[in-house]
Write an enzyme that holds these catalytic residues in place. Structure first.
Site: not given
Ligand code: GCW
Length: 720
Positions: A183-184, A303, A307, A340, A376, A381, A403, A409, A537, A559
């Site tokens: 993923e990513r 996590k 999401e 997280r 993060k 994000d 993080e 990404e 974003h 989103w």
């Molecule tokens: O940045 C977003 C991403 C998701 C990611 C999520 C996260 C792993 O688009 O792909 O999922 O954050 O950090 O949990």
């Protein structure tokens, strides 16, 4: 004779392949130094001395030094267990009285658990270099440091230092799925060959571990935080154990994501309620099982309620309830939980950037000692630019981890050049004022602000099966920089860039100067052509590559792009002052004042904190609209400057890596134009103003840009 001839022919025919410059060797190249500088080093390292019967880690240190010095000096440096010549390089620990007698107690204390002392000393047997550490892993880190020193052609006299990492757990987080998808991930597929494990150990696992150790990283979360409980089943734990065994001599521990609903999915329980005794017992047994297989297992990352991931809130419990239950299962084994803070709820209409604080700050002080809350860098994000996350200043009684996202990404993935150290330094150096001025995020995270005994930093990996590991050869610099900053966050972006270039491309002053300039400007360039002046974003939906400022009407407002830029005829930007969402209230006073005032907020965060009219006067005297247009243009111009700089290095860099980067830069230039044209045409529908002089006319109309649909993009879990 014939055979000799055939051999010669073969070797000349193969030579170009053997020397393929495909980036596989990373920064660990060890090509011979030029004759002119070689002799000093050759004279200084005549043999490598390690104790007899070395541990696997010490053997790695010895072998790395033999390989490295042998390569750099162009001749074998013998190894020995007793120093027999002047200028020996001696590796040892203070449990050897001869070593202990030479090294000061205070240096040993400063070197700590993982650090090392490198020192040239005069002895009765002539001058020697000593590499001393309290534990074996320090010798391996010291070996890499010494090789870096020689490879970068630093003076021998400067080989006198004591180093130790500022953060204890320096982790890569892999977002790798069990089917090999990352993923990513933009560098191919997952490095972990689950089907072939545990029986087959791909040699690349060792190369991976060696690369991590070379920059001082000491942990890896093997799979995705969007977790699959199968990783916790016995057959997979056997596979994880095989990886752990392979990584162990390199000082690397493995960690796993814990899917919160695992007790139901693989345990046959009816609930995953963290306060249910059966659930807690299930996790305790699972932890015991893991530690039987992997005695140095690092711990879990979670996590939860984010999401769509399951979590304690599914049972009316808090993040602390969930984290503490897992922490109790791990604590008999000294494992940790990284919980997280990347949360934002589907039923919460509050400004998304405020939500992590709202959920977590009230829980301050209620987490166990072996829990870290992993935050993060910014509150949204991993955008090209965000202010630091206020949560770093909001949980004084909780251990907090930082993080970072090494994989790009939102910064051009593996196509565009964006050296991220300057972005990471922005957050590390940001002052939370949590305990007065000087309470930087770096000091919160490394524990020095409050003398906390557990510190963690995490970087979402940009590695994969691509031959060059990171997709873009220059993206290796981000992997490297992340490791170096995790070890020592006081290093500057410039120092790290300089170091990486010398190791990866050699010491030609023109290469070093030109490539440094390219790296150091590259992130701001991406900001300029994608999300300047605090925009955020506004990327395309799903794969997040390229522009999508028009994105609206998704299942969740937060989103979409329109939620964040809020453009209309009246202006653009997100009001996060007290007249708007007041996200500012989560920051300390000095930030509230600086950022809350449209006259003092730095323009690079203007539209993050303020909504302003199109004719708002900027510091340049231009209107906001004109400034915005010129920033997008500037971004394009800067990519062209990157292209020119890189072109000027032709002939100074091997043709293979030169061509690879040339191709990617050409695509980046196209991408930058697309960002500029798409965003300006779209925002122009609101501003209703012409493009100012100096901005190139768009190549197509807005409908064209809106119609672009990229399918099956790498790393996008949404697929086609
Ligand atoms: O940045 C977003 C991403 C998701 C990611 C999520 C996260 C792993 O688009 O792909 O999922 O954050 O950090 O949990």
């Amino acid at each position: 004779m014939l055979r000799l001839l055939a051999c010669l022919l073969m070797s000349t025919a193969l030579a170009p392949f053997l020397a393929a410059e495909d980036g596989y060797r990373l920064w660990l190249r060890y090509d011979p130094l030029p004759e002119t500088v070689r002799s000093d080093y050759a004279a200084a390292f005549t043999e490598i001395v390690t104790p007899a019967n070395p541990s696997p880690t010490v053997a790695l240190a010895r072998d790395e030094l033999a390989r490295g010095l042998g390569g750099l000096l162009g001749s074998t440096v013998p190894t020995a267990t007793q120093a027999s010549r002047p200028h020996a390089l001696v590796l040892g620990r203070p449990n050897d009285p001869a070593i202990a007698a030479l090294i000061r107690e205070s240096d040993l204390r400063a070197a700590g658990e993982e650090g090392f002392i490198l020192r040239r000393l005069a002895t009765p047997d002539g001058p020697r270099t000593y590499l001393v550490a309290n534990r074996d892993i320090g010798l391996l880190y010291g070996a890499f440091a010494l090789l870096r020193h020689v490879q970068a052609r630093q003076p021998l006299a400067a080989l006198d230092r004591v180093e130790s990492p500022r953060i204890q757990r320096r982790l890569l987080n892999h977002w790798d799925d069990l089917d090999g998808f990352v993923e990513r991930g933009y560098a191919g597929f997952s490095l972990w060959q689950w089907f072939h494990l545990p029986g087959e150990i791909d040699p690349r696992y060792r190369e991976y571990a060696r690369a991590l150790a070379s920059v001082g990283l000491n942990g890896a979360v093997l799979t995705n935080v969007n977790a699959n409980a199968v990783i916790l089943t016995p057959p997979y734990l056997e596979k994880v154990a095989a990886l752990a065994r392979t990584f162990r001599p390199y000082g690397i521990r493995v960690y796993l994501p814990a899917r919160f609903s695992a007790p139901i999915e693989i345990g046959g329980l009816k609930t995953a309620d963290p306060l249910d005794a059966g659930v807690a017992a299930w996790w305790r047994a699972k932890a015991d099982e893991i530690y039987r297989l992997i005695p140095d297992f690092g711990g879990f990352i979670v996590k939860a309620n984010s999401e769509g991931q399951p979590g304690p809130q599914d049972y009316g419990r808090t993040h602390a309830d969930g984290a503490n239950m897992l922490a109790d299962a791990l604590s008999p084994h000294r494992g940790i939980v990284m919980w997280r803070a990347f949360v934002y709820s589907p039923d919460n209409a509050t400004d998304r950037v405020k939500q992590a604080w709202d959920e977590f700050a009230p829980l301050d002080g209620s987490f166990r000692q072996n829990v870290v809350v992993q935050i993060k860098n910014g509150p949204l994000d991993f955008m090209p630019r965000e202010p630091f996350s206020p949560l770093f200043g909001g949980m004084p009684r909780t251990r907090l981890a930082l993080e970072l996202q090494v994989t790009q990404e939102y910064l051009g993935q593996s196509v565009q050049l964006a050296y991220l150290a300057p972005m990471w330094k922005e957050v590390l150096d940001a002052d939370t004022y949590a305990a007065g001025p000087g309470s930087t995020v770096a000091r919160v995270v490394d524990g020095s602000l409050r003398l906390q005994n557990l510190s963690v930093i995490a970087g979402v990996a940009n590695t994969g099966t691509d031959r060059n590991w990171t997709g873009h050869v220059l993206a290796q610099a981000n992997w490297y920089a992340y490791g170096r900053l995790a070890w020592d966050h006081a290093l500057s972006s410039e120092q790290i860039a300089d170091e990486w270039i010398r190791l990866t491309f050699g010491a030609d002053p023109e290469v070093v100067a030109t490539l440094s300039r390219m790296l150091l400007t590259s992130r701001e360039t991406v900001v300029n052509y994608s999300m300047p002046l605090g925009l955020h974003h506004i990327m395309a939906v799903g794969h997040h590559y390229g522009p999508g400022p028009w994105v609206a009407n998704l299942p969740r407002a937060d989103w979409t792009s329109v939620y964040y830029h809020r453009a209309d005829e009246g202006g653009i930007g997100f009001d996060r002052t007290p007249t708007g969402s007041n996200a500012l209230e989560q920051y300390a006073g000095p930030w509230r004042e600086l950022w809350g005032n449209v006259a003092t907020v730095p323009e690079n965060l203007l539209l993050w904190f303020h909504r302003v009219p199109w004719d708002h006067r900027m510091k340049s005297g231009r209107t906001l609209w004109d400034e915005l247009c010129l920033r997008y243009q500037q971004g394009v111009d800067e990519v062209r400057a990157l292209q020119r700089d890189w072109a000027s290095l032709a002939g100074k860099i091997d043709a293979e890596r030169h061509a690879h980067v040339t191709t990617r830069l050409a695509r980046q230039e196209r991408d930058a134009r697309e960002w500029r044209d798409a965003c300006l045409l779209y925002f122009q529908t609101f501003s209703k103003r012409p493009l100012p002089p100096g901005v190139e006319a768009p190549a197509h109309d807005l409908a064209h840009y809106k119609s672009i649909r990229l399918r099956y993009m790498p790393g996008n879990p949404g697929g086609g």
